[in-house]
Write a protein that holds these residues in place. Structure first.
Motif, mmCIF file in Angstrom:
data_model
loop_
_atom_site.group_PDB
_atom_site.id
_atom_site.type_symbol
_atom_site.label_atom_id
_atom_site.label_comp_id
_atom_site.label_asym_id
_atom_site.label_seq_id
_atom_site.Cartn_x
_atom_site.Cartn_y
_atom_site.Cartn_z
ATOM 1 N N GLU A 230 0.764 -1.868 0.331
ATOM 2 C CA GLU A 230 0.010 0.232 0.348
ATOM 3 C C GLU A 230 1.097 1.254 0.019
ATOM 4 O O GLU A 230 1.106 1.782 0.747
ATOM 5 C CB GLU A 230 -0.633 -0.059 1.457
ATOM 6 C CG GLU A 230 -1.429 1.258 1.586
ATOM 7 C CD GLU A 230 -2.356 1.129 2.965
ATOM 8 O OE1 GLU A 230 -2.726 2.363 2.625
ATOM 9 O OE2 GLU A 230 -1.625 0.674 4.232
ATOM 10 N N ILE A 231 0.730 2.138 -0.574
ATOM 11 C CA ILE A 231 1.524 3.171 -1.171
ATOM 12 C C ILE A 231 1.001 4.555 -0.005
ATOM 13 O O ILE A 231 -0.232 4.870 -0.168
ATOM 14 C CB ILE A 231 1.910 3.737 -2.799
ATOM 15 C CG1 ILE A 231 2.871 2.034 -3.447
ATOM 16 C CG2 ILE A 231 2.582 5.280 -2.800
ATOM 17 C CD1 ILE A 231 3.350 2.479 -4.080
ATOM 18 N N VAL A 232 2.105 4.572 0.591
ATOM 19 C CA VAL A 232 1.613 5.855 0.813
ATOM 20 C C VAL A 232 2.852 7.180 0.775
ATOM 21 O O VAL A 232 3.670 7.004 1.226
ATOM 22 C CB VAL A 232 1.736 6.190 2.478
ATOM 23 C CG1 VAL A 232 1.423 6.863 3.432
ATOM 24 C CG2 VAL A 232 0.762 5.000 2.930
ATOM 25 N N ALA A 233 2.347 8.612 1.107
ATOM 26 C CA ALA A 233 3.103 9.026 0.435
ATOM 27 C C ALA A 233 2.804 10.570 1.841
ATOM 28 O O ALA A 233 2.812 10.672 2.333
ATOM 29 C CB ALA A 233 2.681 10.488 -0.876
ATOM 30 N N ALA A 234 4.482 10.476 1.392
ATOM 31 C CA ALA A 234 5.118 11.015 2.689
ATOM 32 C C ALA A 234 4.719 12.772 2.356
ATOM 33 O O ALA A 234 4.760 13.103 1.298
ATOM 34 C CB ALA A 234 6.692 11.508 3.427
ATOM 35 N N ILE B 172 18.849 14.252 0.528
ATOM 36 C CA ILE B 172 18.331 14.202 -0.396
ATOM 37 C C ILE B 172 18.658 14.944 -1.933
ATOM 38 O O ILE B 172 18.726 14.190 -3.197
ATOM 39 C CB ILE B 172 17.641 15.705 -0.660
ATOM 40 C CG1 ILE B 172 16.627 15.929 0.390
ATOM 41 C CG2 ILE B 172 16.745 15.987 -1.667
ATOM 42 C CD1 ILE B 172 15.246 17.286 1.214
ATOM 43 N N ARG B 173 20.131 15.423 -1.408
ATOM 44 C CA ARG B 173 20.560 15.528 -2.907
ATOM 45 C C ARG B 173 21.804 14.071 -3.182
ATOM 46 O O ARG B 173 21.677 13.382 -4.855
ATOM 47 C CB ARG B 173 22.175 16.215 -2.717
ATOM 48 C CG ARG B 173 22.626 16.703 -3.782
ATOM 49 C CD ARG B 173 21.414 17.016 -5.215
ATOM 50 N NE ARG B 173 22.526 17.537 -6.274
ATOM 51 C CZ ARG B 173 22.013 17.143 -8.042
ATOM 52 N NH1 ARG B 173 20.399 16.989 -7.564
ATOM 53 N NH2 ARG B 173 23.102 17.095 -8.949
ATOM 54 N N GLN B 174 22.002 13.535 -1.537
ATOM 55 C CA GLN B 174 22.489 11.800 -2.126
ATOM 56 C C GLN B 174 21.186 10.592 -3.264
ATOM 57 O O GLN B 174 21.743 10.203 -3.695
ATOM 58 C CB GLN B 174 22.507 11.361 -0.881
ATOM 59 C CG GLN B 174 24.044 11.755 -0.396
ATOM 60 C CD GLN B 174 23.958 10.951 1.134
ATOM 61 O OE1 GLN B 174 23.247 11.494 1.439
ATOM 62 N NE2 GLN B 174 25.668 10.227 1.053
ATOM 63 N N VAL B 175 19.706 10.945 -2.480
ATOM 64 C CA VAL B 175 19.032 10.307 -2.997
ATOM 65 C C VAL B 175 18.400 10.580 -4.629
ATOM 66 O O VAL B 175 19.050 9.947 -6.093
ATOM 67 C CB VAL B 175 17.720 10.472 -2.566
ATOM 68 C CG1 VAL B 175 17.050 9.727 -2.954
ATOM 69 C CG2 VAL B 175 18.156 10.005 -1.392
ATOM 70 N N GLU B 176 19.058 11.959 -4.894
ATOM 71 C CA GLU B 176 19.188 12.639 -6.307
ATOM 72 C C GLU B 176 20.552 11.916 -6.973
ATOM 73 O O GLU B 176 19.715 11.703 -8.281
ATOM 74 C CB GLU B 176 18.408 13.906 -6.595
ATOM 75 C CG GLU B 176 17.764 14.488 -6.126
ATOM 76 C CD GLU B 176 17.603 16.436 -5.311
ATOM 77 O OE1 GLU B 176 16.440 16.977 -5.302
ATOM 78 O OE2 GLU B 176 18.778 16.515 -5.908
ATOM 79 N N LEU B 177 21.267 11.776 -6.766
ATOM 80 C CA LEU B 177 22.222 11.569 -7.221
ATOM 81 C C LEU B 177 22.192 9.954 -7.396
ATOM 82 O O LEU B 177 22.808 9.274 -9.012
ATOM 83 C CB LEU B 177 23.593 12.184 -5.869
ATOM 84 C CG LEU B 177 23.866 13.363 -6.711
ATOM 85 C CD1 LEU B 177 25.205 13.860 -5.915
ATOM 86 C CD2 LEU B 177 24.381 14.244 -8.289
ATOM 87 N N VAL B 178 21.926 8.807 -6.480
ATOM 88 C CA VAL B 178 22.143 7.983 -6.073
ATOM 89 C C VAL B 178 21.183 7.513 -7.176
ATOM 90 O O VAL B 178 21.415 6.642 -7.837
ATOM 91 C CB VAL B 178 22.130 6.919 -5.024
ATOM 92 C CG1 VAL B 178 22.390 5.464 -5.353
ATOM 93 C CG2 VAL B 178 22.936 7.157 -4.111
ATOM 94 N N GLN B 179 19.678 8.540 -7.386
ATOM 95 C CA GLN B 179 18.438 7.513 -7.679
ATOM 96 C C GLN B 179 18.308 5.938 -7.400
ATOM 97 O O GLN B 179 17.831 5.350 -8.647
ATOM 98 C CB GLN B 179 18.645 7.848 -9.766
ATOM 99 C CG GLN B 179 18.535 8.906 -9.835
ATOM 100 C CD GLN B 179 18.616 9.641 -11.401
ATOM 101 O OE1 GLN B 179 17.920 8.920 -11.906
ATOM 102 N NE2 GLN B 179 19.530 10.589 -11.793
ATOM 103 N N GLY C 11 9.662 10.301 -4.708
ATOM 104 C CA GLY C 11 9.132 9.371 -5.063
ATOM 105 C C GLY C 11 9.740 8.314 -5.056
ATOM 106 O O GLY C 11 8.544 7.480 -6.154
ATOM 107 N N VAL C 12 10.668 8.366 -4.348
ATOM 108 C CA VAL C 12 11.398 6.867 -3.820
ATOM 109 C C VAL C 12 10.088 5.906 -3.337
ATOM 110 O O VAL C 12 10.432 6.182 -1.752
ATOM 111 C CB VAL C 12 12.584 6.354 -4.487
ATOM 112 C CG1 VAL C 12 12.828 5.152 -4.125
ATOM 113 C CG2 VAL C 12 13.528 7.731 -4.982
#
Ligand code: SF4
Length: 250
Positions: A37-41, A170-177, A211-212
């Motif tokens: 079940e997908i729950v958005a933060a 957040i930037r680490q997440v954006e770079l790793v994707q 989004g992940v």
């Protein structure tokens, strides 16, 4: 879910017993895992409280981001650190593990999840076919903490410190994707999901962070003190694996 003999041995290494013969057996908890079940933060609200945090974090590449973290003095945690703990792993890993804050050993070694909790994390990752050692992006994880500097005396991180440090994550997440995030520990989970709920209320479903897909589970240090919750952590790993395998082109 079917387990090979190798996986059974790995599960035993993290304290999980698998019932039934290899290649045929299934853990009841794994089979009973509900559909995700997908729950958005809620969106982040980051408040500046202190010294200078480097500007332009949101457009930095890896070298610039490493330097920015190493030089950061944006909250009072900079005063007691030996060094910042940036993160390790494949920079385009499909899986990302996010923990809480460096402890004493992490502060000494400059790497997240070392010592006994790091060994347990490695065993948990191996049980689902992942590793932090050099491998291809599909098998290797990227590991980072929500806080890059050790809180003195391993005290709980304060909300302002979490807010100051989050742009780096957040930037680490954006770079790793990454294609999926495993969030470990109460403060990491509550900070990422903007929630005050206990882990027990947040686990067992799929959340989202920028989004992940994000799966909540216990921190290995907690599991070392609370052996009875290892089975729940295994349920969480199974949910993460199930969610990952259901992604397009997984
Ligand atoms: S904890 Fe984060 S925000 Fe605070 S000084 Fe360290 S790197 Fe900067």
């Amino acid at each position: 879910m079917r387990w090979t003999e190798r996986q059974r041995l790995m599960l035993e290494a993290i304290g999980i017993r698998v019932w039934g013969p290899a290649e045929e057996g299934a853990t009841a908890v794994a089979e009973a895992a509900p559909p995700p079940e997908i729950v958005a933060a809620a969106p982040a609200t980051v408040a500046r409280i202190g010294g200078p945090r480097p500007t332009g974090v949101e457009t930095m590449d890896w070298p610039a981001l490493r330097t920015a973290v190493a030089d950061c003095r944006a909250c009072k945690l900079c005063q007691g650190r030996r060094q910042t703990v940036f993160g390790v792993g494949h920079e385009r890993a499909q899986w990302m593990v996010v923990g809480e804050a460096p402890g004493e050993q992490e502060d000494r070694q400059g790497e997240p999840f070392v010592g006994k909790s790091g060994q347990l994390l490695d065993s948990m990752l191996r049980a689902i076919g992942l590793t932090r050692t050099p491998e291809d992006a599909a098998r290797q994880v990227y590991i980072a903490n929500t806080i890059k500097c050790r809180p003195p005396g391993n005290r709980n991180p304060e909300p302002e410190e979490l807010a100051q440090c989050e742009p780096f994550l957040i930037r680490q997440v954006e770079l790793v994707q990454p294609r999926i995030i495993l969030a470990m520990g109460r403060f990491a989970v509550q900070s990422l999901l903007r929630s005050n709920d206990a882990i027990g209320r947040l686990r067992g479903r799929v959340h989202r962070y920028h989004g992940v897909p994000l799966i909540v589970t216990y921190h290995p240090a907690y599991l070392l003190r609370n052996l009875e919750d290892k089975a729940k952590a295994w349920d969480d790993l199974c949910l993460a694996l199930q969610t990952f395998q259901a992604l397009p082109n997984a």
